[in-house]
Design an enzyme around this catalytic site. Structure first.
Site, PDB file in Angstrom:
ATOM      1  N   GLU A   1     -21.877   6.352  -4.219  1.00 42.85           N
ATOM      2  CA  GLU A   1     -22.913   6.879  -5.103  1.00 42.85           C
ATOM      3  C   GLU A   1     -22.417   6.747  -6.533  1.00 42.85           C
ATOM      4  O   GLU A   1     -21.209   6.803  -6.788  1.00 42.85           O
ATOM      5  CB  GLU A   1     -23.148   8.378  -4.832  1.00 42.85           C
ATOM      6  CG  GLU A   1     -24.110   8.673  -3.704  1.00 42.85           C
ATOM      7  CD  GLU A   1     -24.335  10.175  -3.500  1.00 42.85           C
ATOM      8  OE1 GLU A   1     -23.819  10.997  -4.283  1.00 42.85           O
ATOM      9  OE2 GLU A   1     -25.039  10.517  -2.546  1.00 42.85           O
TER      10      GLU A   1
ATOM     11  N   ARG B   1     -27.182  24.853   8.837  1.00 39.81           N
ATOM     12  CA  ARG B   1     -26.416  26.006   9.322  1.00 39.81           C
ATOM     13  C   ARG B   1     -26.475  27.125   8.305  1.00 39.81           C
ATOM     14  O   ARG B   1     -26.984  26.935   7.202  1.00 39.81           O
ATOM     15  CB  ARG B   1     -24.957  25.596   9.518  1.00 39.81           C
ATOM     16  CG  ARG B   1     -24.347  25.049   8.231  1.00 39.81           C
ATOM     17  CD  ARG B   1     -22.869  24.790   8.361  1.00 39.81           C
ATOM     18  NE  ARG B   1     -22.340  23.955   7.305  1.00 39.81           N
ATOM     19  CZ  ARG B   1     -21.826  24.405   6.165  1.00 39.81           C
ATOM     20  NH1 ARG B   1     -21.786  25.691   5.912  1.00 39.81           N
ATOM     21  NH2 ARG B   1     -21.359  23.561   5.266  1.00 39.81           N
TER      22      ARG B   1
ATOM     23  N   LYS C   1     -25.107  11.408   6.256  1.00 37.24           N
ATOM     24  CA  LYS C   1     -25.654  11.497   4.895  1.00 37.24           C
ATOM     25  C   LYS C   1     -26.478  10.282   4.510  1.00 37.24           C
ATOM     26  O   LYS C   1     -27.412  10.395   3.720  1.00 37.24           O
ATOM     27  CB  LYS C   1     -24.517  11.686   3.892  1.00 37.24           C
ATOM     28  CG  LYS C   1     -23.899  13.057   3.986  1.00 37.24           C
ATOM     29  CD  LYS C   1     -22.943  13.292   2.850  1.00 37.24           C
ATOM     30  CE  LYS C   1     -22.304  14.641   3.066  1.00 37.24           C
ATOM     31  NZ  LYS C   1     -21.360  14.985   2.037  1.00 37.24           N
TER      32      LYS C   1
END
Ligand code: ADP
Ligand code: ADP
Ligand code: MG
Length: 472
Positions: free
Chosen positions: A199, A291, A115
């Site tokens: 974050e 995916r 990420k």
């Protein structure tokens, strides 16, 4: 086109892939564990092979699966979601073994699997990201420095993350260390990588994600968005398409951002770019899932585009079948995840034998199921028994249709999310389309639902009432 596809998954997604293959006249090979030998998909595939050891290990053993594919003459492997779907090494192994991996390149999977790298990429193409640490945090000083500067609450996230694992909301310096430790431990055991980043915690956002289709000929299109804000433990429970709050302008802007990210990784095949949209209307990229996703059905219902069929034809080297202009979003779709779990007991997973099963039907109703009467729900896998998706011309019609379908749905023997979902369909804020990721915390009343009454109990109650009446 392929002649034979090995489906490296189980349950409803294995069924979904087998169905697409049937329509394309492609033979299918299923794999199963001893614990799962009674799965419907095992019976529906043209061939099925027991893989071991244990209930899970066989689905994760890439080498064994590739060897099997070669032995049985499969040209391609579809990984579904979970298990090997986001395993770059597996995609690479397929590639060097002359088997087509139905998904993006191993390079794209590797990059998006981290990420922190995905955030850097988004930044490079000017897509807004949630304010956070530059890269992973190396220790407590790093983490504290970010928290001082950003202010609480912050969210601890795992670099390799997925499926809601390792996410922690932190509201004070005191909680920071313990939360980082437990998050890292969880990530290490789930992904073999315990690295973390931080974050800023966005209060009450919407989870909005864009479905992408990209091919090896340079075409990248989007199929609109899904709102997956109704979550528990940061995992989705109900998903809708389209979003009820995006303006056409914001939709176009976010779609452009999603496409920019897909292009930046030279993405091909189906993928999803996830964003948070805050209360002020600002959006932030959070991750891209390389995916097929559980909730792809809602997009299929409003676009009439078969995403698994598209995955297969793209992997076979064909261009995306439709152009951006040909994609139209019609009506509203809702998906409820019918899980074997008890919402009132913190969504604890339930196992047992299904004693009665009757699925709903009628206009606009779709079931992607994997269970039947007498099926024993194994305890080794995720709790998803079936996905119920409905489509309506309007939002209101879709909600009423979902409610009606949940009323028709008979699934007994294990606790499921059906009565809970039914309650949500009658809750005024949900009906009015007012919900964000805080929905379940801010609506405790949806946990006060009536449990499904067994038909036998009903018969007893009625006969007791008649007896009482006649006795008068
Ligand atoms: P995963 O890889 O586990 O799916 P995501 O990054 O996609 O993790 O986040 C999952 C969910 O967690 C989001 O849909 C959202 O509800 C919540 N979430 C993630 N990041 C934040 C954030 N910075 N602020 C608030 N909520 C967040
Ligand atoms: P979706 O994003 O499609 O809603 P979920 O988060 O519900 O997917 O995950 C679907 C399945 O895939 C779950 O079994 C989940 O644990 C698994 N999964 C999700 N992300 C990963 C990952 N990065 N690695 C391994 N398994 C994952
Ligand atoms: Mg996610």
């Amino acid at each position: 086109m392929f002649k034979k596809i090995l489906v490296a998954n189980r349950g409803e997604i294995a069924m979904r892939i087998i169905r697409a293959c049937r329509e394309l006249d492609i033979a299918t090979v299923a794999i199963y564990s001893e614990a799962d030998s009674t799965g419907i998909y095992v019976k529906k595939a043209d061939e099925a092979y027991l893989v071991g050891p244990g209930a899970v290990q066989g689905f994760l053993d890439g080498e064994q699966i590739v060897n099997l594919a070669r032995r049985v003459g499969a040209d391609a492997i579809h990984p579904g979601y979970g298990f090997l779907a986001e395993n770059a090494q597996f995609a690479h192994l397929c590639q060097i073994s002359g088997i087509i991996f139905i998904g993006p390149s191993s390079q794209a999977i590797r990059l998006l699997g981290n990420k922190v790298k995905a955030r850097e990429l988004a930044k490079q193409v000017d897509v807004p990201i949630v304010p956070g640490t530059d890269g992973s945090v190396s220790g407590m000083e790093d983490a504290l420095a970010f928290c001082r500067q950003a202010g609480y609450p912050v969210m601890i996230k795992t670099c390799a993350g997925g499926g809601g694992r390792g996410l922690r909301v932190v509201r004070s310096d005191q909680d920071l260390w313990d939360s980082m430790e437990s998050s890292s431990r969880e990530a290490l055991s789930a992904f073999g990588d315990g690295s973390l980043f931080l974050e800023q915690y966005i209060e009450r956002p919407h989870h909005i994600e864009f479905q992408i289709l990209a091919d090896r000929h340079g075409n990248v299109i989007h199929l609109g968005e899904r709102d997956c804000s109704i979550q528990r433990r940061h995992q989705k429970l109900i998903e809708i398409a389209p979003s009820l709050i995006l303006t056409p302008r914001l939709r176009a802007e976010m779609a452009e951002a999603a496409i920019a990210i897909a292009r930046a990784v030279h993405y091909d095949n189906a993928g999803t770019v996830e964003f948070l949209l805050d209360q002020q209307g600002q959006y932030y990229f959070i991750e891209m899932n390389p995916r097929i996703q559980v909730e792809h059905t809602v997009t299929e219902q409003i676009t009439a585009i078969d995403l698994v069929r598209s995955q297969i034809s793209i992997a076979a080297g064909l261009p995306v079948e439709v152009s951006q202009d040909e994609v139209t979003l019609q009506g509203h779709a809702i998906q409820c995840r019918i899980n074997a779990e008890d919402p009132r007991n913190n969504f604890a997973p339930a196992t047992g034998t299904i004693t009665a099963y009757l699925s709903p039907g009628g206009i606009g109703v779709r079931i992607d199921g994997a269970v039947y009467k007498d099926y024993i729900v194994p305890s080794f896998y995720d709790a998803l028994l079936a996905k119920l998706t409905v489509r309506g011309r309007t939002w209101d019609e879709a909600v009423s249709r979902m409610h009606r379908s949940l009323e028709e749905f008979v699934l007994r023997g294990v606790k499921t999310t059906i009565p809970f979902m039914r309650k949500i369909m009658t809750e005024p804020d949900f009906r009015a389309g007012r919900f964000d990721t805080s929905y379940l915390e801010t609506h405790p009343e949806v946990f006060k639902y009536d449990d499904d009454v067994e038909p036998e109990d009903l018969v007893l109650a009625i006969s007791a009432a008649i007896a009482a009446y006649e006795g008068l």
